[in-house]
Design an enzyme around this catalytic site. Sequence first.
Site, PDB file in Angstrom:
ATOM      1  N   SER A 190       0.370   9.461  -0.226  1.00 29.76           N
ATOM      2  CA  SER A 190       1.171  10.581  -0.689  1.00 29.76           C
ATOM      3  C   SER A 190       2.494  10.693   0.039  1.00 29.76           C
ATOM      4  O   SER A 190       3.482  11.134  -0.534  1.00 29.76           O
ATOM      5  CB  SER A 190       0.375  11.883  -0.522  1.00 29.76           C
ATOM      6  OG  SER A 190      -0.794  11.836  -1.298  1.00 29.76           O
ATOM      7  N   PHE A 191       2.518  10.340   1.312  1.00 26.28           N
ATOM      8  CA  PHE A 191       3.774  10.440   2.066  1.00 26.28           C
ATOM      9  C   PHE A 191       4.030   9.190   2.895  1.00 26.28           C
ATOM     10  O   PHE A 191       4.707   9.245   3.917  1.00 26.28           O
ATOM     11  CB  PHE A 191       3.765  11.676   2.976  1.00 26.28           C
ATOM     12  CG  PHE A 191       2.475  11.892   3.707  1.00 26.28           C
ATOM     13  CD1 PHE A 191       1.593  12.873   3.298  1.00 26.28           C
ATOM     14  CD2 PHE A 191       2.133  11.101   4.793  1.00 26.28           C
ATOM     15  CE1 PHE A 191       0.398  13.064   3.964  1.00 26.28           C
ATOM     16  CE2 PHE A 191       0.947  11.285   5.461  1.00 26.28           C
ATOM     17  CZ  PHE A 191       0.074  12.280   5.044  1.00 26.28           C
ATOM     18  N   SER A 192       3.494   8.046   2.471  1.00 19.52           N
ATOM     19  CA  SER A 192       3.711   6.812   3.228  1.00 19.52           C
ATOM     20  C   SER A 192       3.744   5.603   2.301  1.00 19.52           C
ATOM     21  O   SER A 192       3.204   5.636   1.193  1.00 19.52           O
ATOM     22  CB  SER A 192       2.618   6.626   4.287  1.00 19.52           C
ATOM     23  OG  SER A 192       1.364   6.411   3.668  1.00 19.52           O
ATOM     24  N   ARG A 193       4.408   4.564   2.758  1.00 14.55           N
ATOM     25  CA  ARG A 193       4.435   3.269   2.086  1.00 14.55           C
ATOM     26  C   ARG A 193       4.215   2.195   3.140  1.00 14.55           C
ATOM     27  O   ARG A 193       4.705   2.318   4.264  1.00 14.55           O
ATOM     28  CB  ARG A 193       5.784   3.013   1.396  1.00 14.55           C
ATOM     29  CG  ARG A 193       6.149   4.026   0.315  1.00 14.55           C
ATOM     30  CD  ARG A 193       5.249   3.875  -0.901  1.00 14.55           C
ATOM     31  NE  ARG A 193       5.658   4.761  -1.988  1.00 14.55           N
ATOM     32  CZ  ARG A 193       5.223   6.001  -2.129  1.00 14.55           C
ATOM     33  NH1 ARG A 193       4.382   6.507  -1.239  1.00 14.55           N
ATOM     34  NH2 ARG A 193       5.621   6.727  -3.159  1.00 14.55           N
ATOM     35  N   GLY A 222       0.824  -1.199   0.000  1.00 12.58           N
ATOM     36  CA  GLY A 222       0.000   0.000   0.000  1.00 12.58           C
ATOM     37  C   GLY A 222       0.852   1.240   0.000  1.00 12.58           C
ATOM     38  O   GLY A 222       2.006   1.220   0.413  1.00 12.58           O
ATOM     39  N   ARG A 223       0.289   2.333  -0.495  1.00 12.20           N
ATOM     40  CA  ARG A 223       1.027   3.583  -0.474  1.00 12.20           C
ATOM     41  C   ARG A 223       0.086   4.773  -0.508  1.00 12.20           C
ATOM     42  O   ARG A 223      -1.024   4.702  -1.021  1.00 12.20           O
ATOM     43  CB  ARG A 223       2.008   3.656  -1.638  1.00 12.20           C
ATOM     44  CG  ARG A 223       1.409   3.451  -3.015  1.00 12.20           C
ATOM     45  CD  ARG A 223       2.519   3.424  -4.049  1.00 12.20           C
ATOM     46  NE  ARG A 223       2.025   2.975  -5.341  1.00 12.20           N
ATOM     47  CZ  ARG A 223       2.809   2.782  -6.401  1.00 12.20           C
ATOM     48  NH1 ARG A 223       4.105   3.005  -6.295  1.00 12.20           N
ATOM     49  NH2 ARG A 223       2.304   2.373  -7.544  1.00 12.20           N
ATOM     50  N   ASP A 264     -13.054   8.701  12.695  1.00 12.24           N
ATOM     51  CA  ASP A 264     -13.189   8.320  11.287  1.00 12.24           C
ATOM     52  C   ASP A 264     -13.558   6.841  11.158  1.00 12.24           C
ATOM     53  O   ASP A 264     -13.024   6.127  10.312  1.00 12.24           O
ATOM     54  CB  ASP A 264     -11.900   8.612  10.523  1.00 12.24           C
ATOM     55  CG  ASP A 264     -12.116   8.659   9.004  1.00 12.24           C
ATOM     56  OD1 ASP A 264     -13.261   8.928   8.577  1.00 12.24           O
ATOM     57  OD2 ASP A 264     -11.144   8.440   8.257  1.00 12.24           O
TER      58      ASP A 264
END
Length: 424
Positions: A108-111, A105-106, A218
């Site tokens: 905008s600023f994480s993997r 998974g990824r 959320d």
Amino acid sequence: MGCGTSKVLPEPPKDVQLDLVKKVEPFSGTKNDVYKHFITEVDSVGPLKAGFPATSQYAPPCPGVPNTGHTAPPSEPPRRARVAKYRAKFDPRVTAKYDIKALIGRGSFSRVVRVEHRATRQPYAIKMIETKYREGREVCESELRVLRRVRHANIIQLVEVFETQERVYMVMELATGGELFDRIIAKGSFTERDATRVLQMVLDGVRYLHALGITHRDLKPENLLYYHPGTDSKIIITDFGLASARKKGDDCLMKTTCGTPEYIAPEVLVRKPYTNSVDMWALGVIAYILLSGTMPFEDDNRTRLYRQILRGKYSYLGEPWPSVSNLAKDFIDRLLTVDPGARMTALQALRHPWVVSMAASSSMKNLHRSISQNLLKRASSRCQSTKSSQSTRSSRSTRSNKSRRVRERELRELNLRYQQQYNG
């Protein structure tokens, strides 16, 4: 959690009181007309300006996309090269302890990668967050504040953390069963007992969080994972990027506008200070979806959607509602009440007769229903944006794009229009 500009971030909470992470390695009821005055004449106002497990055995097929298995397109580099690419981004302390297996998974600023502990061969997931970006740093801090404090069977577990100047690596337990959302879409039918089993687990996790002063903010089927693909799997609550964590004795009221439109509580829409009862409203929406395959509040026009929510306007018309027990409807009604003070708490919901009896008074038949176009549309868009063909996940890092988030600007405009109407 993890989409660069897709979330309104929560206010930072005060100091936390408990850290259960193994190791951190630093860088060397009532009538639903409470807001009747607020939504008067809202029709005269134009629309507001708008502004990853991947596929598993339960994930629905993408419309129009042939099922060709997991064969990569010709232009895609070999899997080994892709793994090597992401392994190069990991701190040597991480790769010395964990073998990087696959990107799952990824954002905008994480993997998020699937890994295996070199000594024990135990599988885990590692979320790598780029903290050099402000939003990545804020979301990371928010999630860590929660995960360092919690230990519960129905909440995703943080194992250890590695930190560098520009990245944080969160080692987490691995959930392989997919999202509740995907099972709702793919399964097509639930018995009431199925629904109460899911809700019991989620409610127990939420009760635990609320007792610690943590509000998720959320909750939705996309943020509820099955631990394994079996029908007897437990449910795990994940994605704490918008959570608020407070110590006992602190002011329990929150003010930040955040969440997903169809699940957001009325008091958040009118920008009033709110409590953890917003999570209970979201659970009411989830219960409705589990039983019917549709949302209680849905409209492509945000103004009309928010109007429905403010009125608490939903119905039990059409299938499968004639087959649903009155106790199930009573459970939903006691959660989807506009007055937050009249809403059931998590403990009260766990003690509701429908949940306690595991829907013993219902017919136990599958509630056959067609999935709403809104949910199918969302499933289709998520299929198109899925970045991985793996069925394993820990904590979500993508899925929710900009258009699926409540925007502060929208609610400012909504409130401004209300004030103009109210004062005029």
